[in-house]
Design a protein around this motif. Structure first.
Motif, PDB file in Angstrom:
ATOM      1  N   UNK A 231       0.815  -1.220   0.000  1.00 39.21           N
ATOM      2  CA  UNK A 231       0.000   0.000   0.000  1.00 39.21           C
ATOM      3  C   UNK A 231       0.845   1.265   0.000  1.00 39.21           C
ATOM      4  N   UNK A 232       1.905   1.306   0.818  1.00 36.81           N
ATOM      5  CA  UNK A 232       2.645   2.555   1.018  1.00 36.81           C
ATOM      6  C   UNK A 232       3.920   2.668   0.204  1.00 36.81           C
ATOM      7  N   UNK A 233       4.573   1.539  -0.110  1.00 41.53           N
ATOM      8  CA  UNK A 233       5.892   1.603  -0.719  1.00 41.53           C
ATOM      9  C   UNK A 233       5.891   1.285  -2.212  1.00 41.53           C
ATOM     10  N   UNK A 234       5.134   0.286  -2.633  1.00 45.48           N
ATOM     11  CA  UNK A 234       5.138  -0.080  -4.049  1.00 45.48           C
ATOM     12  C   UNK A 234       4.778   1.080  -4.971  1.00 45.48           C
ATOM     13  N   UNK A 235       3.778   1.925  -4.620  1.00 48.53           N
ATOM     14  CA  UNK A 235       3.449   3.036  -5.517  1.00 48.53           C
ATOM     15  C   UNK A 235       4.482   4.160  -5.506  1.00 48.53           C
ATOM     16  N   UNK A 236       5.374   4.192  -4.505  1.00 48.70           N
ATOM     17  CA  UNK A 236       6.288   5.307  -4.359  1.00 48.70           C
ATOM     18  C   UNK A 236       5.599   6.499  -3.715  1.00 48.70           C
ATOM     19  N   UNK A 538      11.406 -10.965   0.431  1.00 53.15           N
ATOM     20  CA  UNK A 538      10.633 -10.750  -0.795  1.00 53.15           C
ATOM     21  C   UNK A 538      10.226  -9.293  -0.949  1.00 53.15           C
ATOM     22  N   UNK A 539       9.783  -8.664   0.139  1.00 54.49           N
ATOM     23  CA  UNK A 539       9.303  -7.280   0.023  1.00 54.49           C
ATOM     24  C   UNK A 539      10.438  -6.268   0.059  1.00 54.49           C
ATOM     25  N   UNK A 540      11.671  -6.703   0.387  1.00 55.97           N
ATOM     26  CA  UNK A 540      12.791  -5.770   0.473  1.00 55.97           C
ATOM     27  C   UNK A 540      13.005  -4.988  -0.820  1.00 55.97           C
ATOM     28  N   UNK A 541      13.028  -5.621  -1.990  1.00 53.06           N
ATOM     29  CA  UNK A 541      13.187  -4.827  -3.217  1.00 53.06           C
ATOM     30  C   UNK A 541      12.056  -3.826  -3.432  1.00 53.06           C
ATOM     31  N   UNK A 542      10.846  -4.189  -3.030  1.00 55.50           N
ATOM     32  CA  UNK A 542       9.715  -3.261  -3.155  1.00 55.50           C
ATOM     33  C   UNK A 542       9.940  -2.054  -2.252  1.00 55.50           C
TER      34      UNK A 542
END
Length: 670
Positions: A231-236, A538-542
């Motif tokens: 929700x907070x990180x993937x979109x930038x 897994x979420x680290x690159x995101x």
């Protein structure tokens, strides 16, 4: 029964100290934080009086108390001071009846709270300006804060308009107005900065969802990491967390998780107190964002249908939980029904449906006006975490006796069937509008599926799951970073969606036919630190990608009002007066001054018969072309605001003289 004062009571003296600090910087942050905690405190006290603890219980009752107090305020046409007094009195009345929770220690890790505060501080730095939909909601918050003799119609933007079907009862607007009143700040500061204050609560609720579903701290952490990254990180740029002040976002990121927590709490331990709290959460959600109350009921129903099939358990408890949640939602819907029938998107005409299908063509697969569905790629458009959650969903069948398995399989299959079945999706869209029906795809339990899939893979692959998780995260983030802007492609890969639908359905059928869920040998999962670490990798690159593009999306408003104009309108124009101006100027006047306007941008106006947004726009265009004063007088406007390039000369030629002028605006009194 042991009596212990809750630590949250410290928010009261903290608010008193914060009110002594300047209304900016750290002082403003402390004012907003303390005011928000004080407003949550009565809900916390009522929840503890019912032997419930945790953020979900407190939030549900805090909003329910505001709803009840606001309804009484409207009934007697009082000001928001009465609402605040009633909420605080309810908290004081609950103070002597505090109980210890029956299910033991359910504390949230302190590191998670600190991480939430850190995320909130990072959000503070990129909040930019109030813009877009936030201006619409700021206008409602301001009227609640400034006006006396309140009613449902008092917070509208038009004196002669109608209620907005999505915000007919302004529960969340009242919450923000109460924060402004307690903090002693302008509502603009609350709308702009409240996301920073609510971010820690969003993380805590995400953790409580994971703990309620998995009953494992490790998997709860994994689910929290996935949810926040999604929700907070993937979109930038902070993603949806930058708009936590908006009813739609707060419903999705706070009230929906709270409802899920309370639903599974009831399933695990049915009772009158937990049922009453779940009903309060359903009412809150239905008032704040009605369609989301309907959408979250879909995966919950999927769980209720899948759980007996997979584990032969929780039949009565699931039915009771659904009833407790859905009954108040149904009552709110019944109250809203006459308002909804006034909108053009509800049960639309052929012309309106054709317009909507053309407008959302990029998101749909259209065969005819009566046969269409959401494109499968739209479900996966949010990038790596959505794709992984969909692809891993069928693995839940390997842990069929666990509640998270039923939630992932039943919830995913039911949501996707609703969105992808061309016989059902058109009827669903007629009920809630195509604009809203597309959003139901976001209620697939992506984060839970990802955390559960990590637990299954940790059992199957052991330590090999760690490099595999990191490699998958890097590859998916590079190949499918997600589509979040209106100018970007609207679809992701379709294959993961079909894997989730057909793989999940196959898992349910296999469990039902073979009865495999009754044999514990198929419980192939390992909830523990290994699964949590795999989820983190897994979420680290995101997360890296998200923080690399951490900046404000909007920092300048080309239609902004001048400070002098705002001061003049607040000081010289009576409250509830009608002001006539062009669309963008009217939109901002309604946000910053407690007055009504004659028109607004149709994109920000409910398309109802009373509001007539396109007819109002045509009248404004006609006035700006001709300068005929009969047009604003038709709306009973007492004041006229024109920009420098607009026909002030024509107005002056008709005998009016300016009462205010600056380098950009001129004001006439009609």
């Amino acid at each position: 029964m042991r009596f212990r004062l809750p630590p949250l009571l410290l928010a009261v003296p903290l608010l008193g100290l914060a009110r002594l600090l300047p209304e900016q910087g750290v002082g403003l942050w402390l004012r907003l934080a303390a005011a928000t905690l004080v407003l949550l405190l009565p809900g916390r006290l009522v929840a503890r009086a019912l032997a419930g603890r945790g953020a979900a219980n407190a939030l549900a009752w805090a909003c329910a108390l505001v709803a009840g107090a606001l309804a009484l305020t409207f009934a007697v046409h009082a000001s928001l001071d009465l609402t605040l007094a009633l909420v605080l009195v309810a908290g004081v009345a609950a103070l002597p009846f505090q109980r210890e929770a029956a299910d033991g220690d359910e504390r949230v890790p302190r590191m998670l709270i600190l991480a939430g505060i850190g995320l909130g501080a990072a959000l503070w730095s990129i909040e930019g300006i109030v813009h877009g939909d936030a201006l619409f909601h700021l206008g409602r918050v301001r009227k609640l804060d400034d006006l006396g003799s309140l009613s449902l119609r008092a917070v509208d933007e038009f004196r002669d308009g109608g209620l907005h079907p999505g915000y007919a009862f302004p529960l969340w607007h009242a919450f923000l107005a109460l924060v402004a009143k307690l903090a002693g700040v302008d509502p603009t500061s609350v709308v702009l900065h409240e996301p920073s204050i609510l971010a820690p609560l969003a993380l805590v609720l995400a953790f409580e969802v994971g703990r309620a579903i998995f009953r494992s701290t490790s998997l709860a952490v994994a689910a929290t990491l996935a949810q926040v990254s999604f929700i907070a990180l993937a979109p930038g740029g902070g993603g949806a967390y930058t708009t936590l002040e908006l009813p739609g976002t707060v419903a999705r990121q706070l009230l929906v998780p709270a409802a899920i927590v309370l639903f599974f709490g009831f399933v695990r331990a049915p009772g009158r107190r937990s049922g009453l709290t779940l009903a309060a959460a359903g009412m809150d959600l239905a008032f704040v964002h009605p369609t989301y109350a309907l959408f979250v009921a879909v995966p919950l129903l999927g769980f209720a249908l899948a759980r007996p099939l997979l584990a032969r358990a929780d039949v009565r408890a699931s039915a009771g939980a659904l009833a407790a949640f859905c009954v108040p939602v149904g009552l709110v819907f019944a109250w809203l029904a006459p308002i909804v029938r006034e909108t053009r998107s509800h049960d639309p005409s052929a012309r309106e449906k054709a317009r909507a299908l053309a407008h959302y063509a990029d998101d749909l697969v259209v065969r005819s006006a009566s046969s269409y569905h959401l494109a499968a790629g739209v479900v996966a458009r949010a990038g790596a975490i959505a794709i992984a959650g969909l692809a891993l969903a069928p693995l839940a069948a390997l842990a069929g006796r666990r509640r998270w398995s039923a939630f992932v399989l039943g919830g995913t299959v039911l949501v996707l069937a609703l969105e992808l079945w061309p016989l059902v999706f058109p009827r669903f869209s007629d009920l809630v509008s195509i604009s809203q029906s597309r959003r139901a795809a976001g209620f697939v339990p992506f984060a839970v599926a990802l955390a559960g899939g990590a637990a299954v893979l940790a059992r199957l692959l052991r330590l090999l799951v760690l490099p595999l998780a990191l490699a998958a995260g890097v590859v998916l983030q590079l190949e499918f970073p997600g589509s979040f802007g209106v100018a970007l492609p609207h679809r992701g890969p379709s294959l993961p969606t079909w894997i989730a639908l057909w793989g999940g359905l196959a898992g349910l059928v296999a469990a039902g036919v073979l009865g495999a869920a009754r044999r514990g040998r198929l419980e192939l999962e390992r909830p523990g630190p290994l699964a949590a670490l795999a989820g983190f990798l897994f979420v680290l690159p995101v997360a890296v990608h998200g923080f690399a593009s951490w900046d404000a999306s909007v920092t300048r408003d080309g239609y902004a009002l001048s400070p002098g104009l705002v001061r003049f309108l607040r000081q010289e124009v009576p409250e509830r007066a009608v002001v006539f101006a062009d669309l963008e100027t009217s939109y901002r006047i309604s946000a910053y001054v407690p007055v009504y306007v004659a028109a607004g941008p149709p994109a920000h106006v409910a398309d109802t018969k009373a509001n007539r947004p396109y007819e109002r726009r045509a009248d404004v265009i006609a006035f700006l072309r001709t300068g005929h004063l009969a047009i604003p007088r038709r709306y009973r406007a007492g004041w006229l605001v024109l920009r420098r390039q607009e026909p002030a000369g024509q107005v002056e030629s008709r005998g009016l003289r300016p009462v205010y002028r600056d380098g950009r605006f001129v004001v006439f009194r009609l």
